[in-house]
Design a protein around this motif. Structure first.
Motif, PDB file in Angstrom:
ATOM      1  N   PHE A 159     -16.744 -51.967  38.043  1.00 20.09           N
ATOM      2  CA  PHE A 159     -17.763 -52.347  37.063  1.00 20.09           C
ATOM      3  C   PHE A 159     -19.139 -51.946  37.569  1.00 20.09           C
ATOM      4  O   PHE A 159     -19.590 -52.431  38.608  1.00 20.09           O
ATOM      5  CB  PHE A 159     -17.698 -53.857  36.837  1.00 20.09           C
ATOM      6  N   PHE A 160     -19.824 -51.056  36.820  1.00 20.71           N
ATOM      7  CA  PHE A 160     -21.137 -50.574  37.237  1.00 20.71           C
ATOM      8  C   PHE A 160     -22.142 -50.659  36.084  1.00 20.71           C
ATOM      9  O   PHE A 160     -23.113 -49.919  36.056  1.00 20.71           O
ATOM     10  CB  PHE A 160     -21.036 -49.133  37.748  1.00 20.71           C
ATOM     11  N   LEU A 161     -21.923 -51.576  35.165  1.00 23.48           N
ATOM     12  CA  LEU A 161     -22.821 -51.731  34.023  1.00 23.48           C
ATOM     13  C   LEU A 161     -24.000 -52.623  34.390  1.00 23.48           C
ATOM     14  O   LEU A 161     -23.862 -53.577  35.157  1.00 23.48           O
ATOM     15  CB  LEU A 161     -22.084 -52.350  32.823  1.00 23.48           C
ATOM     16  N   GLY A 162     -25.152 -52.298  33.821  1.00 27.66           N
ATOM     17  CA  GLY A 162     -26.351 -53.108  34.020  1.00 27.66           C
ATOM     18  C   GLY A 162     -27.235 -53.004  32.804  1.00 27.66           C
ATOM     19  O   GLY A 162     -26.891 -53.498  31.744  1.00 27.66           O
ATOM     20  N   ALA A 163     -28.399 -52.365  32.964  1.00 31.34           N
ATOM     21  CA  ALA A 163     -29.324 -52.136  31.845  1.00 31.34           C
ATOM     22  C   ALA A 163     -29.724 -53.425  31.146  1.00 31.34           C
ATOM     23  O   ALA A 163     -29.793 -53.491  29.920  1.00 31.34           O
ATOM     24  CB  ALA A 163     -28.719 -51.146  30.846  1.00 31.34           C
ATOM     25  N   GLY A 164     -29.976 -54.475  31.921  1.00 32.33           N
ATOM     26  CA  GLY A 164     -30.459 -55.724  31.344  1.00 32.33           C
ATOM     27  C   GLY A 164     -29.460 -56.851  31.333  1.00 32.33           C
ATOM     28  O   GLY A 164     -29.815 -57.997  31.041  1.00 32.33           O
ATOM     29  N   ALA A 165     -28.199 -56.570  31.655  1.00 32.34           N
ATOM     30  CA  ALA A 165     -27.165 -57.609  31.733  1.00 32.34           C
ATOM     31  C   ALA A 165     -26.329 -57.317  32.979  1.00 32.34           C
ATOM     32  O   ALA A 165     -25.712 -56.250  33.068  1.00 32.34           O
ATOM     33  CB  ALA A 165     -26.297 -57.610  30.480  1.00 32.34           C
ATOM     34  N   VAL A 214     -36.545 -49.768  33.700  1.00 34.39           N
ATOM     35  CA  VAL A 214     -35.243 -49.578  33.070  1.00 34.39           C
ATOM     36  C   VAL A 214     -34.391 -48.557  33.815  1.00 34.39           C
ATOM     37  O   VAL A 214     -33.154 -48.582  33.712  1.00 34.39           O
ATOM     38  CB  VAL A 214     -35.419 -49.172  31.583  1.00 34.39           C
ATOM     39  N   LEU A 215     -35.010 -47.666  34.581  1.00 31.12           N
ATOM     40  CA  LEU A 215     -34.266 -46.718  35.403  1.00 31.12           C
ATOM     41  C   LEU A 215     -34.021 -47.244  36.811  1.00 31.12           C
ATOM     42  O   LEU A 215     -33.445 -46.546  37.648  1.00 31.12           O
ATOM     43  CB  LEU A 215     -35.005 -45.377  35.477  1.00 31.12           C
TER      44      LEU A 215
END
Length: 452
Positions: free
Chosen positions: A71-77, A216-217
């Motif tokens: 799991f490598f999701l982010g972008a605010g969550a 955001v980056l």
């Protein structure tokens, strides 16, 4: 309360009391063209509870759960470890059923919880005061713009290109009704945030400058430099924090000159919730406290000299006249605030720092490994636990291909900015203390297969 369906006899008695022959007569005022003549086409008929459970389980099995795959999701969550004690404690009846105390001093437990939460947020953000939470990070961001306008009596806000596009969208939606002017930009792909362009956009009519920290980056901007430039023009610096765990490793925004600090508290205690409920964090300098939205719990002593808590400020429209309120969307996400506070209490300052260091270490390892994949280039020079890479093809296609191979490999920037074709190949990658060596190896190997 239990659901007890009515019997035919019950319905008959109710219809007789109303004075109509059947249920259909209750809808006589609905135009015939707007009425359904039968069941909705395509919807299944009734089924037993057991059949519905099996059907829903089959549907659920089609999804990839965060804990099941790399799991490598982010972008605010963000996904961090939330101790089991957090969920156990927030489900206690005195917490779970508590509501906004409209006779506040009676609810000493609720007020103390909010007071402790405020203290933690203020220390985390480096601000003098913090409120008793807001709805979520994006609405807290708008509240900061509105607050800055009240303080400076200006209505022009400059938003950094590194601000999360969803936060920008929320601000634009609200500004349609207030007349505020928002100066926005797309993120640049340099190793560092484009602070020169941001500072050049500040003028004598600017109420505030919004900078996400990290952006955001994943880059860490020079807040002190932007704060000095904004304040020299009479504007306020608003720092936006979407990943509070990062503050366990980098300097707090308040210490770097931010006048208002807002953010999303989801990372601590709340976990991933399919988009909500989340938790808005809001802090500011003490001299601006009377313009702060929401509620502020304070500490005092009672008639017997014992420590007690009071609702010191309450500027939301449920409590005071609407025209005097500072906000009408400052919902206090009380249960999420409690979860945040419990998690912070369990971690302590050193625990938060260890979590941030572990997340950063995993980010460094992941970035270095990805940079060795042919066609992949690292964008950032600075980051905490999230960074951006460019790919040789659209990132959205790569993300989908990775998911088909049971790897949640990141968030395509085009998902947040669908109209920015020149950013289509940018992939946002986030790590945490939960990321393992095996996860990193799997991501790198699978990405290599997809790009081959």
């Amino acid at each position: 309360m239990r659901y007890l369906p009515l019997s035919e006899h019950d319905r008959g008695e109710m219809l007789a009391a109303v004075g109509v022959p059947d249920v259909g007569a209750l809808f006589v005022d609905v135009p015939e063209a707007a009425r359904l003549s039968g069941p909705i086409a395509g919807l299944p008929g009734h089924a037993s509870e057991m059949a519905v459970e099996r059907h829903m389980a089959r549907l659920s099995a089609q999804s990839l759960t965060a804990g099941e795959v790399p799991f490598f999701l982010g972008a605010g969550a963000y996904r961090h470890h939330v101790p089991a004690s957090v969920d156990h404690l927030i489900q206690r009846g005195e917490f779970l059923t508590a509501y906004t105390p409209y006779q506040p001093e009676i609810a000493q437990g609720t007020l103390q919880v909010l007071f402790e939460f405020q203290t933690q947020v203020a220390r985390l953000f480096g601000t003098d005061v913090a409120n008793a939470s807001l709805y979520d990070g994006s609405t807290a961001c708008w509240e900061a713009i509105a607050m800055a306008g009240r303080i400076t009596r200006r209505n022009r806000a400059v938003l950094s290109g590194g601000l999360h596009p969803h936060y920008v969208g929320t601000a634009q939606t609200m500004a349609r009704f207030t007349g505020d002017r928002l100066v926005t930009a797309l993120p640049t792909l340099g190793a560092h945030a484009d602070e020169d362009a941001l500072i050049a956009a500040i003028d004598g009519e600017t109420s505030c400058v919004l900078v996400q920290y990290p952006d955001v980056l994943g880059r860490v901007p020079d807040l002190a430099r932007v704060a000095a430039a904004a304040q020299a023009k009479g504007a306020l610096l608003v720092a936006v924090v979407t990943e509070p765990v990062a503050l366990g490793l980098i300097e707090s925004p308040g210490a770097l000159g931010a006048d208002i600090v807002v953010g999303e508290g989801q990372s601590l205690g709340v976990g991933l919730q399919f988009g909500g409920p989340y938790l808005g964090l809001f802090g500011c300098r003490e001299k601006y406290v009377r313009q702060m939205p929401g509620r502020l719990c304070g500490e005092t002593v009672d008639a017997d000299g014992q420590r007690s808590f009071v609702l010191t400020l309450s500027t939301r429209e449920q409590h005071i006249r609407r025209e005097k309120a500072t906000s009408n969307i400052c919902t206090n996400s009380g249960l999420c605030a409690l979860a945040f506070s419990i998690h912070m209490s369990l971690l302590g300052g050193e625990g938060l720092a260890r979590m941030a260091r572990a997340s950063h270490l995993r980010a460094v390892q992941t970035a270095q490994a990805l940079a060795r994949v042919p066609g992949v280039a690292l964008v950032n020079e600075t980051y905490v636990n999230e960074f951006a890479v460019t790919l040789p093809r659209p990132a959205a296609d790569v993300v989908e291909a990775l998911a088909q191979r049971r790897v949640l490999g990141g968030v395509a920037l085009s998902r947040l900015l669908p109209g920015a074709s020149d950013l289509a190949n940018v992939l946002l990658v986030a790590t945490s203390e939960l990321t393992t060596d095996e996860d990193i190896a799997t991501l790198v190997a699978t990405l290599g297969e997809v790009l081959a």
